[in-house]
Write a protein that holds these residues in place. Structure first.
Motif, PDB file in Angstrom:
ATOM      1  N   LEU A  44      68.599 -36.656  51.221  1.00 31.08           N
ATOM      2  CA  LEU A  44      69.520 -37.458  50.422  1.00 31.08           C
ATOM      3  C   LEU A  44      70.303 -38.400  51.324  1.00 31.08           C
ATOM      4  O   LEU A  44      70.411 -38.189  52.537  1.00 31.08           O
ATOM      5  CB  LEU A  44      70.480 -36.554  49.660  1.00 31.08           C
ATOM      6  N   ASP A  45      70.872 -39.418  50.714  1.00 35.09           N
ATOM      7  CA  ASP A  45      71.687 -40.379  51.462  1.00 35.09           C
ATOM      8  C   ASP A  45      73.135 -39.923  51.483  1.00 35.09           C
ATOM      9  O   ASP A  45      74.062 -40.664  51.123  1.00 35.09           O
ATOM     10  CB  ASP A  45      71.556 -41.770  50.828  1.00 35.09           C
ATOM     11  N   GLY A  46      73.330 -38.700  51.886  1.00 34.04           N
ATOM     12  CA  GLY A  46      74.657 -38.108  51.919  1.00 34.04           C
ATOM     13  C   GLY A  46      74.597 -36.664  51.458  1.00 34.04           C
ATOM     14  O   GLY A  46      73.533 -36.043  51.404  1.00 34.04           O
ATOM     15  N   VAL A  47      75.759 -36.115  51.109  1.00 41.04           N
ATOM     16  CA  VAL A  47      75.863 -34.723  50.664  1.00 41.04           C
ATOM     17  C   VAL A  47      76.373 -34.711  49.229  1.00 41.04           C
ATOM     18  O   VAL A  47      77.405 -35.322  48.928  1.00 41.04           O
ATOM     19  CB  VAL A  47      76.828 -33.910  51.563  1.00 41.04           C
ATOM     20  N   PRO A 102      60.800 -39.777  46.252  1.00 44.22           N
ATOM     21  CA  PRO A 102      60.376 -38.499  45.668  1.00 44.22           C
ATOM     22  C   PRO A 102      61.530 -37.516  45.639  1.00 44.22           C
ATOM     23  O   PRO A 102      62.453 -37.595  46.459  1.00 44.22           O
ATOM     24  CB  PRO A 102      59.272 -38.027  46.620  1.00 44.22           C
ATOM     25  N   PRO A 103      61.522 -36.590  44.684  1.00 43.65           N
ATOM     26  CA  PRO A 103      62.577 -35.573  44.664  1.00 43.65           C
ATOM     27  C   PRO A 103      62.562 -34.764  45.945  1.00 43.65           C
ATOM     28  O   PRO A 103      61.500 -34.373  46.434  1.00 43.65           O
ATOM     29  CB  PRO A 103      62.229 -34.720  43.442  1.00 43.65           C
ATOM     30  N   GLN A 104      63.750 -34.508  46.480  1.00 39.24           N
ATOM     31  CA  GLN A 104      63.853 -33.786  47.737  1.00 39.24           C
ATOM     32  C   GLN A 104      63.927 -32.288  47.480  1.00 39.24           C
ATOM     33  O   GLN A 104      63.955 -31.820  46.343  1.00 39.24           O
ATOM     34  CB  GLN A 104      65.062 -34.282  48.524  1.00 39.24           C
ATOM     35  N   SER A 105      63.969 -31.536  48.545  1.00 38.17           N
ATOM     36  CA  SER A 105      63.969 -30.082  48.455  1.00 38.17           C
ATOM     37  C   SER A 105      65.121 -29.586  47.587  1.00 38.17           C
ATOM     38  O   SER A 105      66.236 -30.104  47.650  1.00 38.17           O
ATOM     39  CB  SER A 105      64.090 -29.473  49.852  1.00 38.17           C
ATOM     40  N   ALA A 106      64.845 -28.556  46.781  1.00 38.67           N
ATOM     41  CA  ALA A 106      65.903 -27.949  45.965  1.00 38.67           C
ATOM     42  C   ALA A 106      66.953 -27.276  46.819  1.00 38.67           C
ATOM     43  O   ALA A 106      68.028 -26.932  46.317  1.00 38.67           O
ATOM     44  CB  ALA A 106      65.289 -26.936  44.997  1.00 38.67           C
ATOM     45  N   SER A 107      66.684 -27.097  48.096  1.00 41.22           N
ATOM     46  CA  SER A 107      67.698 -26.572  49.002  1.00 41.22           C
ATOM     47  C   SER A 107      68.757 -27.619  49.319  1.00 41.22           C
ATOM     48  O   SER A 107      69.783 -27.302  49.912  1.00 41.22           O
ATOM     49  CB  SER A 107      67.056 -26.097  50.303  1.00 41.22           C
ATOM     50  N   GLU A 108      68.507 -28.866  48.921  1.00 43.26           N
ATOM     51  CA  GLU A 108      69.456 -29.950  49.172  1.00 43.26           C
ATOM     52  C   GLU A 108      69.843 -30.681  47.897  1.00 43.26           C
ATOM     53  O   GLU A 108      71.029 -30.960  47.670  1.00 43.26           O
ATOM     54  CB  GLU A 108      68.845 -30.941  50.163  1.00 43.26           C
ATOM     55  N   ARG A 143      58.538 -30.309  60.270  1.00 37.60           N
ATOM     56  CA  ARG A 143      57.330 -29.716  59.703  1.00 37.60           C
ATOM     57  C   ARG A 143      56.497 -30.770  58.968  1.00 37.60           C
ATOM     58  O   ARG A 143      57.011 -31.792  58.512  1.00 37.60           O
ATOM     59  CB  ARG A 143      57.678 -28.577  58.744  1.00 37.60           C
ATOM     60  N   ARG A 144      55.218 -30.493  58.831  1.00 39.86           N
ATOM     61  CA  ARG A 144      54.308 -31.364  58.081  1.00 39.86           C
ATOM     62  C   ARG A 144      53.431 -30.541  57.144  1.00 39.86           C
ATOM     63  O   ARG A 144      52.445 -31.064  56.646  1.00 39.86           O
ATOM     64  CB  ARG A 144      53.403 -32.147  59.050  1.00 39.86           C
ATOM     65  N   ASP A 145      53.801 -29.265  56.913  1.00 36.25           N
ATOM     66  CA  ASP A 145      52.903 -28.391  56.174  1.00 36.25           C
ATOM     67  C   ASP A 145      53.525 -27.839  54.895  1.00 36.25           C
ATOM     68  O   ASP A 145      53.086 -26.813  54.379  1.00 36.25           O
ATOM     69  CB  ASP A 145      52.442 -27.234  57.064  1.00 36.25           C
ATOM     70  N   THR A 146      54.549 -28.482  54.350  1.00 34.45           N
ATOM     71  CA  THR A 146      55.124 -28.079  53.072  1.00 34.45           C
ATOM     72  C   THR A 146      55.291 -29.311  52.184  1.00 34.45           C
ATOM     73  O   THR A 146      55.475 -30.430  52.692  1.00 34.45           O
ATOM     74  CB  THR A 146      56.497 -27.404  53.251  1.00 34.45           C
ATOM     75  N   PRO A 147      55.235 -29.159  50.860  1.00 37.43           N
ATOM     76  CA  PRO A 147      55.464 -30.303  49.977  1.00 37.43           C
ATOM     77  C   PRO A 147      56.825 -30.944  50.197  1.00 37.43           C
ATOM     78  O   PRO A 147      56.975 -32.170  50.111  1.00 37.43           O
ATOM     79  CB  PRO A 147      55.349 -29.694  48.576  1.00 37.43           C
ATOM     80  N   GLU A 148      57.840 -30.117  50.502  1.00 40.63           N
ATOM     81  CA  GLU A 148      59.183 -30.651  50.729  1.00 40.63           C
ATOM     82  C   GLU A 148      59.235 -31.491  52.002  1.00 40.63           C
ATOM     83  O   GLU A 148      59.930 -32.515  52.048  1.00 40.63           O
ATOM     84  CB  GLU A 148      60.187 -29.492  50.814  1.00 40.63           C
ATOM     85  N   ALA A 149      58.508 -31.059  53.029  1.00 42.19           N
ATOM     86  CA  ALA A 149      58.468 -31.838  54.263  1.00 42.19           C
ATOM     87  C   ALA A 149      57.802 -33.190  54.028  1.00 42.19           C
ATOM     88  O   ALA A 149      58.233 -34.212  54.577  1.00 42.19           O
ATOM     89  CB  ALA A 149      57.730 -31.055  55.357  1.00 42.19           C
ATOM     90  N   LEU A 150      56.769 -33.212  53.204  1.00 43.88           N
ATOM     91  CA  LEU A 150      56.104 -34.483  52.890  1.00 43.88           C
ATOM     92  C   LEU A 150      57.003 -35.392  52.058  1.00 43.88           C
ATOM     93  O   LEU A 150      57.009 -36.617  52.250  1.00 43.88           O
ATOM     94  CB  LEU A 150      54.797 -34.217  52.145  1.00 43.88           C
ATOM     95  N   LEU A 202      60.258 -35.448  52.240  1.00 43.17           N
ATOM     96  CA  LEU A 202      61.223 -35.978  53.202  1.00 43.17           C
ATOM     97  C   LEU A 202      60.603 -37.095  54.025  1.00 43.17           C
ATOM     98  O   LEU A 202      61.236 -38.134  54.280  1.00 43.17           O
ATOM     99  CB  LEU A 202      61.709 -34.846  54.104  1.00 43.17           C
ATOM    100  N   LEU A 203      59.350 -36.920  54.449  1.00 43.10           N
ATOM    101  CA  LEU A 203      58.652 -37.929  55.237  1.00 43.10           C
ATOM    102  C   LEU A 203      58.500 -39.222  54.443  1.00 43.10           C
ATOM    103  O   LEU A 203      58.780 -40.321  54.952  1.00 43.10           O
ATOM    104  CB  LEU A 203      57.289 -37.381  55.666  1.00 43.10           C
ATOM    105  N   ARG A 204      58.064 -39.113  53.192  1.00 37.56           N
ATOM    106  CA  ARG A 204      57.900 -40.314  52.366  1.00 37.56           C
ATOM    107  C   ARG A 204      59.228 -41.025  52.152  1.00 37.56           C
ATOM    108  O   ARG A 204      59.299 -42.261  52.178  1.00 37.56           O
ATOM    109  CB  ARG A 204      57.309 -39.920  51.015  1.00 37.56           C
ATOM    110  N   LYS A 205      60.271 -40.254  51.933  1.00 38.52           N
ATOM    111  CA  LYS A 205      61.581 -40.868  51.701  1.00 38.52           C
ATOM    112  C   LYS A 205      62.009 -41.703  52.906  1.00 38.52           C
ATOM    113  O   LYS A 205      62.499 -42.830  52.758  1.00 38.52           O
ATOM    114  CB  LYS A 205      62.615 -39.769  51.415  1.00 38.52           C
ATOM    115  N   CYS A 206      61.827 -41.151  54.100  1.00 38.49           N
ATOM    116  CA  CYS A 206      62.292 -41.836  55.308  1.00 38.49           C
ATOM    117  C   CYS A 206      61.342 -42.929  55.784  1.00 38.49           C
ATOM    118  O   CYS A 206      61.734 -43.761  56.608  1.00 38.49           O
ATOM    119  CB  CYS A 206      62.500 -40.814  56.431  1.00 38.49           C
TER     120      CYS A 206
END
Length: 930
Positions: free
Chosen positions: A125-128, A871-877, A823-830, A832-836
């Motif tokens: 996310l672009d912040g908290v 893309p939607p980011q990790s539900a942890s964030e 990481r590059r091996d989880t949907p959430e990591a991908l 994050l990669l696409r977002k950045c």
């Protein structure tokens, strides 16, 4: 089936039915036996609620951690009587918080302890995400046109700005760091303290492990005290802020206070710690003894294997019999950074694996460690080492580099922690992989991970600490409270002190006792405020509000009188003496709760705060003459008193924002029964959890590890086929990540290393690429320097000048293996990669490429991607939007709590009416029964 409202209902309904019949069966047996003893579970509402919550947490362990995070971090609409305003703490404030942490850690700790200074600053996310929360009725009489200074003819206030402006007159602010709490609790805190609450949705582990959560909490505190120019609120003075949290959130509050204290920054007025989790090594007995009376799962927080967690899908294989000598010695994690002592140990003992029958016992390892600890040179102790371990060691000498570091520094890696066995003749177990979700094994004893292992908890602002005596963490909570109030009486073990200059300095620097109010509630489990309909929780909410108002509204004499319970109302005013022996008049607020709140003991009680107990008798903690003062107390630590333990001293100048403490009580120690009645706590010398030697605290012990291993073994067997599929999925996701980077490079992605060169990630790898980046080729630096304000290839993405780092900037970093930043091996990591890469790139990127048409089409059918938006980011964030089901499970729980509160209020009203009818006089205040 993932954790959803439907699956929760299916799982919990049989539990609720079973509990109902079992409850009345037990009640009948008690009546038959004539058992007059009382227990919290005698209340059907608590019995049902306790088993429902425990069943839900058990459901979470049977599912993936992503599924549980998505459920608990789902956006739930606020009730109509609450004013909830979502906001985003911006990146510049996050950068300021990062600078604070970087200053606290220093370069060595950042490299060896944290794993770098970049990875934990990478976010999706672009912040908290955060929220302002208060009661809507507090805002109804306020005219925004008159109060807002930010409204101009050119720019009308947005809805969020208008609502936040309406809250400005509420001076008291609670910064709430929630663990797994629900919104109804935070609304209740805001209502009872007649203030506003700022809730921060910090990033969660394991995707964003420590120190990511602490980073976000510091950002939230800075956002309140030093808001950016475009913030909708004014700066909140620290003396008007109380930080609060439950469970892991409460532990973060202690870590936040540590950073503020150590760096000389202004602390808040006080802190409320509800069941704080402060010892991640689980070294206290209650972790085992209270397993049956708590809502915590019996085997800990284990989960169904997924791409995210656990790192090794067969986790039971990671606990093995040790194959090497120390380091580390049993019970300890290894040192997280090189040191001469650690290098001497490496030189002294063989490091290659030994046959199992040649591995020394735990007792021999301990003896060996003592010998090496007391020796300066390896060749002087060869004989002793051989005698202790039965192993021949060749004489060797340490060689040091010109920088003073030994030859082990550059390739240093901590060795797996060894478990302290109950039988000293056993060979210790060894933890080969991370077992705690929050931090790596080596980080568990860090003072910002396990705050109980701080060298000193002195010089903090006043603390109000609550715990249930049935929870697994009660021992460490009680120990935390006493260690804060008596820093000299509860020292840190020498092993934890010797490896940190800051810890050694803090032990000498912060010796002033912290004012602590500790209350332990009979029969209550972890985070008792979840059960808001019980008498215990209702009392806790009132006391928390009382504490919050006291520390924020009465700063003139807070240094001398830190506890609101020490006062009694006499007529319309009371005389107390401030630090200069001048008389201060405390006046009653005449306009009730609708006006600016006065001291909490003068406020009119709300309808649900009756001073009558369940039997219709007057609550002994209140009276018409004195107000809600707690009369029966065990006060520990009067200046000069026999039970002080330490002499009281003035606070060091600049070490705390709280007023200097000249005299008075250091600590209040109490127990609260199931009816909300207070009694003194037994003396410290009669409490076994306070007699544990410092050398036994913060050690990884056999019993908790064995219990975790038993559960993990069952889970591994149960999900064996699932584990294989997870490994296959991870491999496919890694290939997908490589393809994303390759396609982005083909569309013009250029990343600047910060060392004068730009690198393009793609198929054409060239010589001179950074280590470990075989698919990287050098490119010329664009003319005019790095482009940091806009993309040259597309208008759909931007380069954020404030965003420092992204996932492609971490080649020289060593984050924990669960961190999705690298990481590059989880949907959430991908995601994050696409977002950045495609949407909001960090300043290290020179370009923002445009996605290929085929990628856009595929994104339309990928739930973890989006064809146009980030893309939607990790539900942890990031909060998850509610699905089509109109009633979310958390809302159902809120409804049940509200129903139980109303039901109990009606029963109380009938009891009071019956008591009055029988000639028992009630207590009235202004015509309203209290």
């Amino acid at each position: 089936m993932p954790v959803t409202t439907v699956s929760a209902a299916v799982h919990i309904t049989p539990v609720a039915v079973k509990t109902f019949f079992k409850h009345y069966k037990i009640k009948g047996l008690k009546l038959t036996r004539g058992d007059a003893g009382e227990a919290a579970t005698d209340d059907i509402f608590f019995d049902e609620g306790f088993n429902i919550v425990r069943a839900f947490i058990e459901l979470g362990t049977n599912n993936t951690i992503e599924s549980l995070q998505a459920f608990t971090n789902t956006h739930v609409p606020a009730p109509p009587w609450a004013a909830v305003v979502p906001i985003t703490i911006p990146i510049p404030t996050c950068n300021a918080a990062a600078d604070v942490l970087i200053d606290w850690f220093g370069p060595d700790d950042l490299k060896y302890v944290v794993g770098g200074h970049k990875w934990w600053q990478v976010r999706g996310l672009d912040g908290v995400d955060a929220e302002w929360i208060t009661e809507r009725e507090f805002l109804e009489d306020l005219d925004v046109e008159k109060t807002s200074e930010k409204k101009t003819p050119e720019k009308q206030l947005r809805w969020e700005e208008e609502m936040v402006s309406k809250m400005e007159h509420l001076e008291t602010v609670m910064l709430y760091v929630h663990g797994d709490s629900h919104r109804y609790q935070m609304i209740r805190y805001a209502r009872k303290s007649h203030g506003r609450l700022f809730a921060v949705n910090y990033r969660k582990a394991p995707q964003y492990p420590w120190p990511c959560p602490l980073h976000d909490v510091i950002a939230a505190y800075l956002y309140l005290t030093r808001p950016p120019p475009n913030a909708p609120h004014k700066a909140v003075p620290p003396e008007k802020i109380v930080i609060a949290g439950d469970s892991a959130g409460a532990g973060l509050c202690v870590a936040l206070l540590t950073v503020l204290r150590d760096l000389g920054m202004a602390q808040p007025a006080g802190a409320v710690l509800i069941s704080p989790w402060v010892d991640l090594t689980h070294s206290f007995p209650s972790v085992m003894s209270n397993a049956g009376s708590d809502i915590i799962p019996p085997y800990g927080f284990i989960h169904k294997p997924s791409e995210t967690w656990p790192i090794q899908t067969q986790m039971s294989h990671t606990v093995t019999a040790t194959e090497t000598n120390p380091p580390p010695i049993p019970g300890h994690a290894d040192e997280v950074k090189p040191s001469p002592k650690r290098d001497r140990v490496l030189d002294a003992v063989p490091q290659e694996p030994l046959p199992q029958d040649e591995v020394p016992s735990q007792a021999s390892m301990m003896m060996l460690a003592d010998i090496i600890e007391s020796s300066d040179w390896v060749d002087d102790v060869n004989t002793e080492i051989g005698r202790a371990s039965g192993i021949q060691v060749e004489p060797r000498m340490m060689t040091e580099t010109s920088s003073g570091r030994t030859r082990f520094t550059e390739d240093y890696e901590p060795k797996p922690p060894k478990v302290l066995m109950e039988n000293p003749d056993d060979v210790p177990l060894e933890l080969q992989s991370q077992i705690q979700i929050y931090a790596t094994n080596e980080q568990l004893t860090h003072p910002l991970v396990s705050p109980l292992l701080q060298a000193s908890l002195g010089n903090f602002c006043p603390l109000y600490i609550l715990a249930g005596d049935g929870e697994c963490l009660v021992d460490e909570i009680v120990y935390l409270a006493h260690k804060a109030a008596h820093p000299a009486s509860y020292p840190l073990r020498q092993g934890a002190l010797s490896g940190s200059e800051r810890q050694q300095d803090n032990a000498k620097r912060f010796t002033t006792p912290t004012n602590v109010h500790l209350q332990v509630f009979d029969g209550m489990p972890h985070v008792l405020t979840v059960f808001g309909y019980t008498e215990s929780a209702r009392y806790a909410y009132r006391s928390i509000a009382q504490f919050v108002e006291h520390v924020t509204q009465n700063t003139t004499y807070l240094g001398n009188f830190p506890f609101p319970e020490l006062y009694k109302e006499i007529g319309l005013e009371e005389s107390v003496h401030d630090s200069d022996s001048e008389v201060v008049k405390i006046k009653r607020s005449k306009s009730g709760r609708g006006s600016k709140p006065g001291p909490p003991w003068f406020r009119k009680k709300s309808k649900d705060e009756s001073s009558m107990n369940e039997k219709g008798n007057e609550d002994p903690t209140t009276s018409a003459a004195t107000g809600p003062t707690l009369l029966s107390r065990h006060r520990v630590g009067f200046a000069g008193g026999a039970d002080a333990g330490i002499e009281e001293e003035d606070r060091e100048e600049g070490t705390s924002s709280a007023p200097q403490k000249k005299s008075g009580v250091i600590m209040l120690r109490e127990r609260v029964d199931i009816h909300g009645h207070v009694r003194p706590m037994e003396p410290p010398e009669e409490m076994p959890n306070l007699r544990i030697p410092p050398s036994q605290i913060g050690l990884i012990k056999e019993a908790p590890v064995r219990r975790w291993l038993l559960g993990q073994t069952m889970w591994d067997e149960r999900f064996r086929r699932r584990s294989k599929k997870v490994l296959e999925k991870r491999k496919k996701l890694e290939e997908k990540a490589e393809k994303i980077i390759r396609h982005a490079t083909g569309q013009g992605l250029v990343v600047n290393t910060g060392e004068g060169d730009a690198w393009a990630f793609g198929e054409q790898a060239g010589e001179g690429a950074p280590d470990g980046q075989d698919n990287v080729r050098p490119m010329a630096q664009p003319q005019g320097g790095r482009k940091s304000s806009r993309s040259v290839l597309t208008t759909t993405g931007i380069i954020d000048e404030n965003k420092r780092y992204g996932p492609l900037d971490l080649d020289d970093e060593n984050p924990p293996p669960s961190a999705i930043a690298k990481r590059r091996d989880t949907p959430e990591a991908l995601a994050l990669l696409r977002k950045c890469v495609y949407h909001t790139a960090p300043v290290t990127h020179n370009t923002v490429p445009k996605r290929k048409t085929m990628e856009v089409i595929k994104a339309m059918f990928d739930p973890s991607d989006h064809p146009v938006k980030p893309p939607p980011q990790s539900a942890s964030e990031q909060q998850v939007q509610a699905n089509l089901i109109p009633m979310h499970g958390l809302r159902v729980w809120d409804f049940l709590v509200g129903y139980m509160v109303r039901n109990k209020a009606k029963r109380r009203a009938k009891q009071v009416a019956a008591a009055v009818g029988n000639g028992v006089s009630g207590v009235f205040n202004g015509g309203e029964s209290t």
